[in-house]
Write an enzyme that holds these catalytic residues in place. Structure first.
Site, PDB file in Angstrom:
ATOM      1  N   GLY A  43      -1.222  19.720  10.526  1.00 47.53           N
ATOM      2  CA  GLY A  43      -0.510  18.973   9.690  1.00 47.53           C
ATOM      3  C   GLY A  43      -1.015  17.485   9.629  1.00 47.53           C
ATOM      4  O   GLY A  43      -1.975  17.025  10.230  1.00 47.53           O
ATOM      5  N   ASN A  44      -0.351  16.461   9.040  1.00 49.05           N
ATOM      6  CA  ASN A  44      -0.403  15.185   9.036  1.00 49.05           C
ATOM      7  C   ASN A  44       0.848  14.327   9.489  1.00 49.05           C
ATOM      8  O   ASN A  44       1.867  14.710   9.480  1.00 49.05           O
ATOM      9  CB  ASN A  44      -1.290  14.444   7.924  1.00 49.05           C
ATOM     10  CG  ASN A  44      -0.083  14.741   6.714  1.00 49.05           C
ATOM     11  OD1 ASN A  44       0.902  14.132   6.573  1.00 49.05           O
ATOM     12  ND2 ASN A  44      -0.695  15.713   5.987  1.00 49.05           N
ATOM     13  N   ARG A  45       0.561  12.863   9.667  1.00 51.63           N
ATOM     14  CA  ARG A  45       1.656  12.059  10.101  1.00 51.63           C
ATOM     15  C   ARG A  45       2.472  11.559   9.129  1.00 51.63           C
ATOM     16  O   ARG A  45       3.657  10.822   9.338  1.00 51.63           O
ATOM     17  CB  ARG A  45       1.241  11.044  11.019  1.00 51.63           C
ATOM     18  CG  ARG A  45       0.541  11.421  12.139  1.00 51.63           C
ATOM     19  CD  ARG A  45      -0.200  10.135  12.941  1.00 51.63           C
ATOM     20  NE  ARG A  45       0.660   9.061  13.261  1.00 51.63           N
ATOM     21  CZ  ARG A  45       0.424   7.598  13.262  1.00 51.63           C
ATOM     22  NH1 ARG A  45      -0.557   7.353  13.138  1.00 51.63           N
ATOM     23  NH2 ARG A  45       1.399   6.930  13.745  1.00 51.63           N
TER      24      ARG A  45
END
Ligand code: CTP
Length: 417
Positions: free
Chosen positions: A212-214
């Site tokens: 995933g990402n932030r």
């Protein structure tokens, strides 16, 4: 300030009582003009008690004081809530067959209307054309929003909250609409459909793990709110949002890039498409059905990735007449290099506008201040810095102006019915 509150005949008429009360408590001199049908939903004594002024829907009452024009001439602001499809049609065509009609025609005061009706009615081409006519004449349209309707159904058409309508109307008169919190953009998106992706996609590794990402989704959510406040019918495609979706927008929740692509493609003919989501460029090739143990992973595991489709490029490069807006989160420190990179990305993707923002370990994520430049093919057309809510309003204003500047023939082919 002398405020005329017009009420038309819909079930949301009972909510007008809250708006009247708020205006009176705010020190305003409130005169209520219901239509005959409105009085079947809410009683005259309630309206007189709350407004502290006599209430009538009759053109032939108090003829000596020329009430049918006096109310309008003396008004500093007129708010119609709820505005039914019938009242909107009458306003668009200048009907003067009741006290509300004559009052509005006799007035030069700013007019704010809060539509309320069932989704099918709101989406009807005739209603949308009337709303567009009023918006083009400078009428401020607040809502409608999505939510529970009169029966068991829910959807777009619910009247905006009375407090929001009052706040928008007072901000308009104070000349602060679009410039302060809470506010709306100056250029209306009434009658336009806007679809915004937000958040960050997750690509499963196995049933419990993902790549995933932030991204929190804060910017996309703020854009949805700003577009809603500008009068658009907004759909938010939320990928793993860390922040709540705003009231009054339709929410489609997705997790993966494939699901986000499907949701966006289903809405590809909306008037405006905004890809604010941080989309995973790669997915895991060969997702495991069960949770993999350390034993299965081994000492030095490797993940094989497969490339995801570029959703923005796919939406932008199809034959279309709508406005497609992309985002580019870049870590480039130098401003000139950042814009150069943004322009190259805009051209590569084929979008109409690209919002370039700076991200870093301490910049750009969550509910923090941000700094953006909006680019079109000619270069930077807008810049904004500050809290995401105000930056979002500036971006939506740039979008609305870009849309308004287009010739009518380039309007979306899929108008609401
Ligand atoms: N985007 C998309 N689909 C993808 C990747 C990105 O629709 N598979 C969209 C994003 O939502 C954003 C824009 O494309 O609106 C730019 O995203 P970015 O990650 O900067 O684009 P990339 O093409 O991945 O650029 P880079 O090569 O710099 O990573």
């Amino acid at each position: 300030m002398r405020v005329v509150v017009g009420i038309s005949g819909g079930i949301a008429a009972y909510k007008a009582a809250l708006a009247i009360r708020e205006l009176v408590l705010g020190g305003h001199d409130v005169h209520v003009v219901p239509t005959a049908s409105a009085l079947r939903f809410i009683g005259r004594p309630t309206l007189e008690a709350l407004s502290r002024n006599p209430v009538t829907d009759e053109v032939f009452d108090d003829v000596a004081s020329v009430r049918h024009v006096a109310l309008g001439q003396q008004a500093d602001l007129i708010i119609v809530l709820p505005a039914t499809a019938n009242t909107i049609a009458k306003l668009a065509h200048g009907f003067a067959d009741d006290l509300l009609g004559t009052t509005i025609l006799a007035s030069r005061a700013p007019l704010v209307i809060a539509p309320a009706m069932h989704t099918e009615m709101w989406e009807q081409a005739s209603v949308q054309a009337n709303v567009a006519t009023l918006a083009a004449r400078g009428v401020t349209i607040v809502g409608p929003v999505s939510g529970q309707l009169t029966g068991s159904d829910s959807g777009l058409g619910r009247m905006a909250e009375p407090a929001d309508v009052v706040a928008a109307a007072l901000a308009l008169v104070a000349g602060t609409a679009g410039s302060t919190d809470p506010g709306s953009t100056a250029t209306s998106l009434a009658g336009r459909s806007v679809v915004i992706s937000a958040g960050g996609t997750r690509e499963p590794i196995d049933p419990v793990r993902f790549l995933g990402n932030r991204s929190s989704g804060a910017m996309g959510v703020a854009l949805a709110e700003a577009a809603r406040d500008a009068g658009a019918a907004v759909t938010l495609v939320g990928a793993n949002l860390h922040v709540p979706a705003p009231d009054g927008v339709a929410l489609i929740e997705v997790e993966t890039t494939a699901q986000l692509a499907e949701a966006m493609e289903a809405h590809a003919s909306a008037d405006v498409l905004v890809m604010a989501a941080a989309v995973a460029d790669y997915r895991v090739d060969g997702v495991s059905d069960g949770k993999r143990s350390k034993e299965e992973w081994g000492d030095a595991p490797t993940l094989t990735l497969a490339q995801n489709p570029d959703i923005l490029a796919g939406l932008a490069q199809r034959q279309r007449q709508n406005l497609v807006v992309g985002f580019a989160a870049e870590t480039e420190a130098d401003d000139t290099a950042l814009i150069h990179r943004g322009r190259a990305k805009l051209a590569r993707k084929g979008a109409d506008l690209l919002v370039v923002n700076r991200v870093g370990h301490d910049e750009g994520f969550g509910n923090v201040a941000t700094r953006v430049s909006v680019l079109d093919a000619s270069g930077v057309i807008a810049e904004a810095a500050g809290a995401k809510a105000s930056v979002a309003r500036e971006i939506i204003e740039a979008v609305a102006q870009h849309l308004a500047a287009r010739p009518a023939s380039t309007r979306s082919t899929e108008e609401p019915r």
